[in-house]
Design an enzyme around this catalytic site. Sequence first.
Site, PDB file in Angstrom:
ATOM      1  N   GLU A 267       0.839  -1.218   0.000  1.00  0.00           N
ATOM      2  CA  GLU A 267       0.000   0.000   0.000  1.00  0.00           C
ATOM      3  C   GLU A 267       0.864   1.255   0.000  1.00  0.00           C
ATOM      4  O   GLU A 267       0.533   2.264  -0.614  1.00  0.00           O
ATOM      5  CB  GLU A 267      -0.942   0.005   1.214  1.00  0.00           C
ATOM      6  CG  GLU A 267      -1.924  -1.143   1.225  1.00  0.00           C
ATOM      7  CD  GLU A 267      -2.680  -1.289  -0.089  1.00  0.00           C
ATOM      8  OE1 GLU A 267      -3.242  -0.287  -0.577  1.00  0.00           O
ATOM      9  OE2 GLU A 267      -2.711  -2.411  -0.632  1.00  0.00           O
ATOM     10  N   TRP A 270       1.754   1.825  -3.437  1.00  0.00           N
ATOM     11  CA  TRP A 270       0.672   2.507  -4.173  1.00  0.00           C
ATOM     12  C   TRP A 270       0.777   4.024  -3.959  1.00  0.00           C
ATOM     13  O   TRP A 270       0.603   4.823  -4.868  1.00  0.00           O
ATOM     14  CB  TRP A 270      -0.714   2.041  -3.686  1.00  0.00           C
ATOM     15  CG  TRP A 270      -1.271   0.893  -4.457  1.00  0.00           C
ATOM     16  CD1 TRP A 270      -1.339  -0.408  -4.041  1.00  0.00           C
ATOM     17  CD2 TRP A 270      -1.857   0.924  -5.782  1.00  0.00           C
ATOM     18  NE1 TRP A 270      -1.925  -1.183  -5.027  1.00  0.00           N
ATOM     19  CE2 TRP A 270      -2.250  -0.392  -6.097  1.00  0.00           C
ATOM     20  CE3 TRP A 270      -2.074   1.922  -6.735  1.00  0.00           C
ATOM     21  CZ2 TRP A 270      -2.859  -0.735  -7.310  1.00  0.00           C
ATOM     22  CZ3 TRP A 270      -2.688   1.589  -7.941  1.00  0.00           C
ATOM     23  CH2 TRP A 270      -3.066   0.276  -8.218  1.00  0.00           C
ATOM     24  N   TRP A 299     -21.392  12.911 -17.797  1.00  0.00           N
ATOM     25  CA  TRP A 299     -21.776  12.760 -16.389  1.00  0.00           C
ATOM     26  C   TRP A 299     -23.132  13.412 -16.170  1.00  0.00           C
ATOM     27  O   TRP A 299     -23.464  14.401 -16.825  1.00  0.00           O
ATOM     28  CB  TRP A 299     -20.721  13.416 -15.476  1.00  0.00           C
ATOM     29  CG  TRP A 299     -19.342  12.848 -15.650  1.00  0.00           C
ATOM     30  CD1 TRP A 299     -18.285  13.449 -16.261  1.00  0.00           C
ATOM     31  CD2 TRP A 299     -18.870  11.562 -15.228  1.00  0.00           C
ATOM     32  NE1 TRP A 299     -17.178  12.635 -16.250  1.00  0.00           N
ATOM     33  CE2 TRP A 299     -17.500  11.465 -15.614  1.00  0.00           C
ATOM     34  CE3 TRP A 299     -19.442  10.489 -14.557  1.00  0.00           C
ATOM     35  CZ2 TRP A 299     -16.723  10.342 -15.344  1.00  0.00           C
ATOM     36  CZ3 TRP A 299     -18.663   9.369 -14.286  1.00  0.00           C
ATOM     37  CH2 TRP A 299     -17.325   9.297 -14.678  1.00  0.00           C
ATOM     38  N   ASN A 334     -10.645   2.089   3.584  1.00  0.00           N
ATOM     39  CA  ASN A 334     -10.317   2.018   2.156  1.00  0.00           C
ATOM     40  C   ASN A 334     -11.347   1.239   1.333  1.00  0.00           C
ATOM     41  O   ASN A 334     -11.746   1.664   0.254  1.00  0.00           O
ATOM     42  CB  ASN A 334      -8.932   1.394   1.968  1.00  0.00           C
ATOM     43  CG  ASN A 334      -8.558   1.306   0.501  1.00  0.00           C
ATOM     44  OD1 ASN A 334      -8.500   2.322  -0.190  1.00  0.00           O
ATOM     45  ND2 ASN A 334      -8.349   0.105   0.002  1.00  0.00           N
ATOM     46  N   TRP A 352     -16.522  12.131 -11.164  1.00  0.00           N
ATOM     47  CA  TRP A 352     -15.613  11.804 -10.062  1.00  0.00           C
ATOM     48  C   TRP A 352     -15.022  13.046  -9.406  1.00  0.00           C
ATOM     49  O   TRP A 352     -14.681  13.047  -8.229  1.00  0.00           O
ATOM     50  CB  TRP A 352     -14.490  10.866 -10.539  1.00  0.00           C
ATOM     51  CG  TRP A 352     -13.610  11.404 -11.635  1.00  0.00           C
ATOM     52  CD1 TRP A 352     -13.756  11.204 -12.974  1.00  0.00           C
ATOM     53  CD2 TRP A 352     -12.441  12.237 -11.493  1.00  0.00           C
ATOM     54  NE1 TRP A 352     -12.763  11.849 -13.674  1.00  0.00           N
ATOM     55  CE2 TRP A 352     -11.941  12.491 -12.796  1.00  0.00           C
ATOM     56  CE3 TRP A 352     -11.773  12.787 -10.400  1.00  0.00           C
ATOM     57  CZ2 TRP A 352     -10.815  13.280 -13.040  1.00  0.00           C
ATOM     58  CZ3 TRP A 352     -10.648  13.565 -10.637  1.00  0.00           C
ATOM     59  CH2 TRP A 352     -10.180  13.813 -11.931  1.00  0.00           C
ATOM     60  N   TRP A 375      -9.907   8.112  -6.770  1.00  0.00           N
ATOM     61  CA  TRP A 375     -11.142   8.479  -7.486  1.00  0.00           C
ATOM     62  C   TRP A 375     -11.078   8.076  -8.949  1.00  0.00           C
ATOM     63  O   TRP A 375     -12.038   7.536  -9.501  1.00  0.00           O
ATOM     64  CB  TRP A 375     -11.438   9.983  -7.337  1.00  0.00           C
ATOM     65  CG  TRP A 375     -12.231  10.186  -6.083  1.00  0.00           C
ATOM     66  CD1 TRP A 375     -11.754  10.539  -4.858  1.00  0.00           C
ATOM     67  CD2 TRP A 375     -13.636   9.948  -5.915  1.00  0.00           C
ATOM     68  NE1 TRP A 375     -12.769  10.544  -3.941  1.00  0.00           N
ATOM     69  CE2 TRP A 375     -13.937  10.185  -4.563  1.00  0.00           C
ATOM     70  CE3 TRP A 375     -14.667   9.557  -6.764  1.00  0.00           C
ATOM     71  CZ2 TRP A 375     -15.233  10.055  -4.052  1.00  0.00           C
ATOM     72  CZ3 TRP A 375     -15.946   9.419  -6.261  1.00  0.00           C
ATOM     73  CH2 TRP A 375     -16.226   9.666  -4.920  1.00  0.00           C
TER      74      TRP A 375
HETATM   75  C1  LIG Z   1     -11.660   7.086  -3.675  1.00  0.00           C
HETATM   76  C2  LIG Z   1     -10.434   7.016  -2.772  1.00  0.00           C
HETATM   77  C3  LIG Z   1      -9.941   8.187  -2.216  1.00  0.00           C
HETATM   78  C4  LIG Z   1      -8.805   8.140  -1.386  1.00  0.00           C
HETATM   79  N1  LIG Z   1      -8.323   9.312  -0.838  1.00  0.00           N
HETATM   80  C5  LIG Z   1      -7.191   9.278  -0.064  1.00  0.00           C
HETATM   81  C6  LIG Z   1      -6.664  10.469   0.494  1.00  0.00           C
HETATM   82  O1  LIG Z   1      -7.159  11.581   0.269  1.00  0.00           O
HETATM   83  N2  LIG Z   1      -5.557  10.360   1.285  1.00  0.00           N
HETATM   84  C7  LIG Z   1      -4.955   9.151   1.546  1.00  0.00           C
HETATM   85  O2  LIG Z   1      -3.968   9.103   2.277  1.00  0.00           O
HETATM   86  N3  LIG Z   1      -5.427   8.021   0.994  1.00  0.00           N
HETATM   87  C8  LIG Z   1      -6.533   8.028   0.219  1.00  0.00           C
HETATM   88  N4  LIG Z   1      -7.018   6.867  -0.308  1.00  0.00           N
HETATM   89  C9  LIG Z   1      -6.263   5.599  -0.092  1.00  0.00           C
HETATM   90  C10 LIG Z   1      -6.685   4.784   1.147  1.00  0.00           C
HETATM   91  O3  LIG Z   1      -8.070   4.633   1.186  1.00  0.00           O
HETATM   92  C11 LIG Z   1      -6.219   5.412   2.467  1.00  0.00           C
HETATM   93  O4  LIG Z   1      -4.849   5.730   2.388  1.00  0.00           O
HETATM   94  C12 LIG Z   1      -6.396   4.423   3.621  1.00  0.00           C
HETATM   95  O5  LIG Z   1      -7.754   4.076   3.751  1.00  0.00           O
HETATM   96  C13 LIG Z   1      -5.894   5.062   4.895  1.00  0.00           C
HETATM   97  O6  LIG Z   1      -6.106   4.223   5.995  1.00  0.00           O
HETATM   98  P1  LIG Z   1      -4.891   3.549   6.749  1.00  0.00           P
HETATM   99  O7  LIG Z   1      -3.862   4.552   7.095  1.00  0.00           O
HETATM  100  O8  LIG Z   1      -5.469   2.741   7.863  1.00  0.00           O
HETATM  101  O9  LIG Z   1      -4.317   2.619   5.619  1.00  0.00           O
HETATM  102  P2  LIG Z   1      -3.376   1.312   5.650  1.00  0.00           P
HETATM  103  O10 LIG Z   1      -4.164   0.230   5.013  1.00  0.00           O
HETATM  104  O11 LIG Z   1      -2.834   1.084   6.997  1.00  0.00           O
HETATM  105  O12 LIG Z   1      -2.237   1.696   4.631  1.00  0.00           O
HETATM  106  C14 LIG Z   1      -1.036   2.341   5.035  1.00  0.00           C
HETATM  107  C15 LIG Z   1      -0.805   3.580   4.231  1.00  0.00           C
HETATM  108  O13 LIG Z   1      -0.624   3.267   2.858  1.00  0.00           O
HETATM  109  C16 LIG Z   1      -1.179   4.288   2.056  1.00  0.00           C
HETATM  110  N5  LIG Z   1      -2.266   3.721   1.261  1.00  0.00           N
HETATM  111  C17 LIG Z   1      -3.098   2.721   1.596  1.00  0.00           C
HETATM  112  N6  LIG Z   1      -3.946   2.445   0.590  1.00  0.00           N
HETATM  113  C18 LIG Z   1      -3.647   3.297  -0.403  1.00  0.00           C
HETATM  114  C19 LIG Z   1      -4.163   3.501  -1.693  1.00  0.00           C
HETATM  115  N7  LIG Z   1      -5.146   2.769  -2.201  1.00  0.00           N
HETATM  116  N8  LIG Z   1      -3.623   4.482  -2.445  1.00  0.00           N
HETATM  117  C20 LIG Z   1      -2.614   5.235  -1.982  1.00  0.00           C
HETATM  118  N9  LIG Z   1      -2.067   5.089  -0.756  1.00  0.00           N
HETATM  119  C21 LIG Z   1      -2.578   4.124   0.028  1.00  0.00           C
HETATM  120  C22 LIG Z   1      -1.719   5.356   2.990  1.00  0.00           C
HETATM  121  O14 LIG Z   1      -0.759   6.351   3.161  1.00  0.00           O
HETATM  122  C23 LIG Z   1      -1.956   4.559   4.259  1.00  0.00           C
HETATM  123  O15 LIG Z   1      -1.928   5.353   5.421  1.00  0.00           O
HETATM  124  C24 LIG Z   1      -8.160   6.895  -1.136  1.00  0.00           C
HETATM  125  C25 LIG Z   1      -8.687   5.721  -1.722  1.00  0.00           C
HETATM  126  C26 LIG Z   1      -9.808   5.790  -2.533  1.00  0.00           C
HETATM  127  C27 LIG Z   1     -10.345   4.515  -3.135  1.00  0.00           C
END
Ligand SMILES: Cc1cc2nc3c(=O)[nH]c(=O)nc-3n(C[C@H](O)[C@H](O)[C@H](O)COP(=O)(O)OP(=O)(O)OC[C@H]3O[C@@H](n4cnc5c(N)ncnc54)[C@H](O)[C@@H]3O)c2cc1C
Length: 459
Positions: A267, A270, A299, A334, A352, A375
Amino acid sequence: MKTAFWFRRDLRVYGNEALIDAVNEGAQDALFFYCKSQWLQHNVASIQLDLLERRLIELGKQLNEFGITLHIIEADRFATLPALLENVCKEKGITRLYANKEYEVNEIARDDACSQRLELKLYDGDVIAKPGTVLTGSGEMFKVFTPFKKAWLKCFAGQHFHFPSWPLDKRKHAEFAEPDFFSATMESEKWPVDDNAIVAIVNRFIKDKLTDYKEDRDFPAIKGTSGLSPYLALGVVSPKQLIAQIQLHYPEVLENPSKAEFCWVNEIIWREFYRHLIVAFPKLCKGFNFNEKYNAVSWRDDNQAFERWCQGNTGYPIVDAAMRQLNKTGWMHNRLRMIVASFLTKHLLIDWRKGEAYFMSKLIDGDLASNNGGWQWAASTGCDAQPYFRIFNPITQSEKFDPDGSFIRTYVPELKNVPAKHIHFPHDYLNAFGGGDKYVAALVDHKEARARALDAFKV
Ligand SMILES: Cc1cc2nc3c(=O)[nH]c(=O)nc-3n(C[C@H](O)[C@H](O)[C@H](O)COP(=O)(O)OP(=O)(O)OC[C@H]3O[C@@H](n4cnc5c(N)ncnc54)[C@H](O)[C@@H]3O)c2cc1C
């Protein structure tokens, strides 16, 4: 030559290599420009601003203990910042600034303009791989995540990250005054801002949750993810620090991508992918589709439906619970972000960009690169996105990821007595057993909405 440090979204003392180098150059001043109108123009959520303010106060106190003064200066917009910066530096005799890069278009333009007025040494402290360095054999940006990840791992497997040591001893114990332009809403108070508490969160996650992350990460009723995103978004912790911490327990984590503990690192990669993307394709910061072939999608302009989605009143319990979680807490799981983004862009066929802006205005972890990436992934317009014909069914997603409905019950109290079997789409049950008036009717029919989305995307 007098050196100072310029804080941005890197609000940490420890593990901040640019700050350490500035201190080694004798820096005793640090600057932070508080650009509220610029941030509000980009929909930054008030809860994130509150976290930022609380962390800045903490940082100011911490730096004071080492004899470094943090000056928090109110600024208007990035356009006026270079002149303001020049004045502030002149006044304090500062000629050289150290800072960490930010990768969004406006931020890059701001730094270019500031570099013309004084020496600005920029570091890449927000990422592990500097954007523009993980590239295809022909020197281009990857357009698919998996080969990007493989190339990323090629660069970093075998490396062991470590915390750079902090060069100063404590000297004094002064109080740091809170600037009078801070709002002090305390909206973010559930997120601690002191380093001890944050280190405890990181350690607890690594010790108790990391190996189960793969299994638990998709279930919003389980606290299976790290919850570190608000801190990563403000640079309170850095990805390098986090991997270093994991390597203390799992030294080979980067060499074994098939092991459970790697799933979380995936992640983080990503996150790096999306940062690489906004630098390689600056149009992403300006609201354009990554994949131009989808510019032709029409849209729907339906404010009422959009409002119902925002408020969590779509009649699809998992979507409503998720949106209410966001509105109430400033954070969303997420899996739910993917479900609600898909629902808005496919079921409601709403642009979006409207969802992206709404998320930004509510999220404590709002981050342009990841938000835009998420998004555009869900809307199928993005780089390595969900194919347009794969449309999440919000009912089966709910059955799969909230099987007993406990997450739904937490945020949609009108459904708290509905049995698990019916909670994922409770309308028939409520109509048959009374209470049909308690929960909002479904905004769209799943099958019809799906067919409408497929038609719109085929065009
Ligand atoms: C529509 C949409 C919008 C999102 N907007 C944001 C946002 O504004 N800011 C944001 O930080 N993340 C965003 N994410 C990614 C992800 O949902 C969040 O990072 C995650 O839910 C944060 O929770 P966590 O720290 O417990 O994640 P964990 O699962 O513990 O992951 C660890 C870290 O990895 C990174 N990460 C995890 N998943 C993703 C992902 N899919 N893409 C990029 N980085 C990721 C984050 O920095 C996260 O804190 C978005 C995802 C989607 C589908």
